[in-house]
Design an enzyme around this catalytic site. Structure first.
Site, PDB file in Angstrom:
ATOM      1  N   GLN A 217      19.948  47.802  70.424  1.00 20.91           N
ATOM      2  CA  GLN A 217      20.773  47.417  69.001  1.00 20.91           C
ATOM      3  C   GLN A 217      22.230  47.917  68.979  1.00 20.91           C
ATOM      4  O   GLN A 217      23.084  47.141  68.339  1.00 20.91           O
ATOM      5  CB  GLN A 217      19.809  48.007  67.860  1.00 20.91           C
ATOM      6  CG  GLN A 217      20.267  47.552  66.403  1.00 20.91           C
ATOM      7  CD  GLN A 217      19.479  48.134  65.325  1.00 20.91           C
ATOM      8  OE1 GLN A 217      19.084  49.268  65.436  1.00 20.91           O
ATOM      9  NE2 GLN A 217      19.443  47.816  64.194  1.00 20.91           N
ATOM     10  N   ASP A 220      23.783  45.336  71.033  1.00 16.10           N
ATOM     11  CA  ASP A 220      24.074  44.016  69.925  1.00 16.10           C
ATOM     12  C   ASP A 220      24.955  44.120  69.327  1.00 16.10           C
ATOM     13  O   ASP A 220      25.854  42.909  68.987  1.00 16.10           O
ATOM     14  CB  ASP A 220      22.866  43.837  69.463  1.00 16.10           C
ATOM     15  CG  ASP A 220      22.519  42.655  68.706  1.00 16.10           C
ATOM     16  OD1 ASP A 220      22.643  41.491  69.373  1.00 16.10           O
ATOM     17  OD2 ASP A 220      22.365  42.532  67.529  1.00 16.10           O
ATOM     18  N   HIS A 221      25.267  45.290  68.245  1.00 18.13           N
ATOM     19  CA  HIS A 221      26.089  45.305  67.360  1.00 18.13           C
ATOM     20  C   HIS A 221      27.579  45.249  67.876  1.00 18.13           C
ATOM     21  O   HIS A 221      28.654  45.446  66.903  1.00 18.13           O
ATOM     22  CB  HIS A 221      25.974  46.233  66.294  1.00 18.13           C
ATOM     23  CG  HIS A 221      24.935  45.905  65.593  1.00 18.13           C
ATOM     24  ND1 HIS A 221      24.189  47.038  64.708  1.00 18.13           N
ATOM     25  CD2 HIS A 221      23.718  45.118  65.663  1.00 18.13           C
ATOM     26  CE1 HIS A 221      23.077  46.488  64.187  1.00 18.13           C
ATOM     27  NE2 HIS A 221      22.891  45.392  64.664  1.00 18.13           N
ATOM     28  N   ASP A 222      27.958  45.305  69.099  1.00 13.79           N
ATOM     29  CA  ASP A 222      29.146  45.214  69.942  1.00 13.79           C
ATOM     30  C   ASP A 222      29.480  44.025  70.418  1.00 13.79           C
ATOM     31  O   ASP A 222      30.689  43.641  70.370  1.00 13.79           O
ATOM     32  CB  ASP A 222      29.064  46.222  71.286  1.00 13.79           C
ATOM     33  CG  ASP A 222      30.309  46.406  71.817  1.00 13.79           C
ATOM     34  OD1 ASP A 222      31.414  46.090  71.348  1.00 13.79           O
ATOM     35  OD2 ASP A 222      30.423  47.135  72.945  1.00 13.79           O
TER      36      ASP A 222
END
Length: 718
Positions: A217, A220-222
């Protein structure tokens, strides 16, 4: 991009970082009891899916120790070579599949040889610090915040605010922009049929830790964030129909109940014709560049800086800063989504500031901007190294990603729609029901927090801090990556049903239809795999085959996320072959298409230092956590021993029981013909008791961290 100031030897900070001396050997030595027991490995009766993930010829605790004698020596390499030649071993245990890919090959022997070379280097104190060159290498330029100008010919590739790439053509119902899957069942019906949680859940069969989804996660948020309609934009509803027999979301059995869902924003100029079908926007950069820490534009980046000593803003208690509305501030707006994610954001802000401080001490002539940018470059390199050297091998297996061949300006790194919307949502099924607080001794220090209570509740960290949460993430086993999803995500996401509660499984399926993602079989063909012709080719689970057929009727109409999650796992991996193809393709392009990827810009000696920095190292440098296993993406420990008796007939088939600290039953096994037993599946750290039922005698052990082996827990029958 801004060029690096001349003369900076920024990576000299690595000279002061301790190199961990063969940590796996130290972990083993701390736990081994005086008597070392050899045993003949016996294949247990496991389901076919388990067999795909397990390998009894691989030494989980120290892969290069082929003969399991506690040290790595040339004889281990010779054992692999002999195995390739068909030599039969007299020893009872030979772990000849060093890279855990299901076969012996020259690569297995090479891994042993490389380990011997590393051992020799560390033994002589040569950590390459005397070879450290200017960091980064000549021609390096600092990244732009929005990811632009990475590619000279295509400056917008991978930049924030651009369209997702499609490796597979959109499959909209009208070929323009109407959601696909109109003839398929409601996503909530699919969720109720396929994803309802079993009573106790299914733990990861490869002993993956929660870090597989925590890092997933955070990463993914990068790299992905689908654009949403703004406050002034038109919001297209695409609500999810709730079945009349849904006990959670429709207890009254009504026919008009729906779950709210808003379509992703359409890219400007798309969705006008079949030649210009609807596309979606990635609001952040595609690159692994730490944008979740630093932001994807200069305004956000500046708002997070102290502008003194190159440091990022952080509160006196070591937690993320907050704005005037008391909302935490981070590079990504989703940082407060759960406390595990917030802890990771906090950890890397601390890491940035630690590096900036050390750079300032080593380079007093550098100003704030230079210190900030150099620390940012090093943190980004660490993120990339952990992703490719720890996270992806844990998820895809040791050969899941091919070797790096260097930067290629022809490679487009842009995130694909099928990756962001389907394949990289695997982690939703791996999440545990609770977040626990675990101390360095491996025991709980406070009452666990349910995942439901951890949503958007970063204030928990004000009292608890991040140490014991990060320790928990390394100290237990995650759920298996499959279609099963825990109730807090499937029935109580962000609130109870009827009061904001959602179903993450339904949202995943509906988002795929919203984005026009092609069906499972079309994706397989597009990624070089043969189309399946029957449900039995997707999964060996007969019950799941029946359920899939009852919902979809045809293998050519399965929603992408459902088919991906239903697949049997590849050997030595925790996902199936389509997920492996999509994820491997994306991460190959993310590094080959990134001019600033760390292996392309750092000197060789600096690369070695970066790659020796594990996630465990970063946690221990920036918290009071100690004694983590080297690879925190796995949690596995082992207890074994021998039951001895004057009569051979009394050794075999004896029941040995494993209990936890509360006396609750965990597992039982039977001794083999030599009287040997073994337990290698533990739910978490803590105290355990091993009991030989025939005598009522017991051994007690405390598992304080992962990767421990307790051997010689023997029993004797008079």
């Amino acid at each position: 991009m801004n060029a690096l100031p001349d003369g900076i030897r920024a990576c000299r900070l690595f000279e002061k970082l301790p190199v961990r001396p063969l940590r796996r050997q130290r972990e083993r030595a701390n736990a081994v009891l005086p008597k070392t027991v050899r045993r003949k490995l016996c294949a247990e009766k496991l389901g076919s899916r388990i067999l795909l993930a397990a390998d009894f010829r691989h030494n989980f605790f120290q892969p290069e120790d082929v003969n399991d004698d506690g040290k790595v020596s040339p004889s281990d390499a010779l054992a692999v070579i002999n195995a390739m030649s068909g030599v039969q071993f007299s020893a009872s245990t030979m772990y000849t599949d060093v890279d855990n890919n299901g076969e012996e090959s020259p690569l297995d022997a090479l891994m042993v040889i490389n380990r011997l070379a590393l051992d020799s280097e560390l033994a002589t104190g040569n950590d390459a610090s005397d070879l450290i060159d200017q960091m980064p290498s000549l021609g390096f330029s600092f990244r732009t915040y929005d990811g632009s100008d990475n590619n000279a010919t295509n400056p917008l590739w991978g930049s924030a605010g651009t369209e997702f790439r499609r490796n597979v053509d959109a499959a909209y119902a009208d070929s323009i922009g109407s959601p696909t899957g109109t003839s398929r069942p409601s996503p909530r019906e699919i969720s109720n049929t396929l994803s309802a949680e079993f009573e106790s859940g299914t733990p990861s069969r490869r002993s993956l830790s929660p870090f597989v989804y925590v890092w997933g996660q955070f990463l993914d948020h990068d790299i992905t964030l689908s654009g949403e309609p703004g406050p002034e934009d038109f919001h297209e509803s695409f609500d999810i129909k709730i079945p009349t027999d849904d006990v959670w979301f429709n207890p009254m059995g009504r026919t008009d109940v729906t779950m709210p869902f808003t379509r992703s924003a359409a890219a400007p100029g798309s969705g006008t014709s079949s030649e210009k079908p609807r596309q979606q926007i990635n609001e952040i950069t595609s690159f692994i560049d730490g944008s979740q820490i630093y932001g994807s534009n200069k305004a956000v980046a500046d708002s997070l800086r102290e502008f003194v000593g190159g440091r990022l803003l952080i509160r006196e208690n070591g937690l993320l800063p907050v704005d005037e509305m008391n909302q935490i501030m981070a590079g990504d707006k989703r940082a407060a989504e759960n406390i595990g994610l917030t802890a990771m954001h906090t950890l890397f802000v601390r890491e940035h500031n630690r590096i900036a401080k050390q750079l300032a001490e080593e380079n007093p002539s550098l100003d704030d901007e230079e210190l900030y940018q150099c620390a940012r470059a090093i943190v980004t390199a660490e993120l990339q190294s952990i992703t490719y050297n720890e996270f992806l091998p844990a998820l895809l297996g040791t050969r899941g990603i091919k070797p790096y061949l260097g930067y290629s300006p022809e490679v487009d790194p842009t995130i694909t729609n099928e990756f962001a919307t389907a394949a990289f949502r695997f982690g939703h099924s791996a999440i545990n029901r609770q977040i626990r607080f675990i101390g360095n001794d491996g025991h709980s220090t406070a009452e666990a927090v349910s995942l439901t209570d951890a949503f958007f509740n970063p204030s928990i960290l004000d009292e608890a801090g991040i140490d014991e949460i990060l320790k928990f993430d390394a100290s237990t086993v995650s759920m298996e990556i499959d279609l099963e999803v825990i109730d807090p995500l499937r029935n109580f996401l962000f609130g109870p049903p009827g009061a904001g509660g959602l179903d993450l499984v339904s949202l995943n399926i509906q988002r795929g239809r919203d984005h026009g993602i092609a069906d499972y079989n079309q994706l397989r063909v597009a990624y070089g795999l043969p189309a399946v012709t029957g449900f039995a080719e997707i999964t060996s689970d007969v019950e799941l085959q029946v359920k899939l057929e009852s919902l979809y009727h045809s293998v050519d109409d399965i929603d992408a996320w459902v088919g991906i999650m239903a697949e049997d796992h590849r050997y030595g991996a925790s996902v199936g072959e389509l997920a492996s193809r999509i994820i491997a393709d994306q991460f190959r392009r993310l590094r080959e298409g990134d001019r600033s990827y760390y292996e392309n810009v750092f000197s060789r000696s600096d690369i070695r230092m970066i790659e020796r920095t594990t996630l465990a190292d970063i946690i221990e440098r920036n918290t009071d956590v100690t004694g983590l296993q080297t690879n925190v993406f796995f949690f596995r420990s082992e207890l074994s021993g021998t039951v001895s008796s004057q009569s051979d007939s009394l050794r075999e088939g004896l029941q040995v029981i494993l209990l936890d600290s509360q006396g609750e039953f965990i597992a039982d096994v039977q001794t083999d013909a030599s009287g040997v037993y073994r337990f290698d599946s533990f739910p978490s750290t803590g105290s355990y008791k091993v009991i030989l039922s025939a005598t009522d005698t017991a051994h007690e052990v405390n598992i304080s961290t992962g990767n421990l082996r307790f051997q010689g827990l023997d029993f004797e029958i008079a």
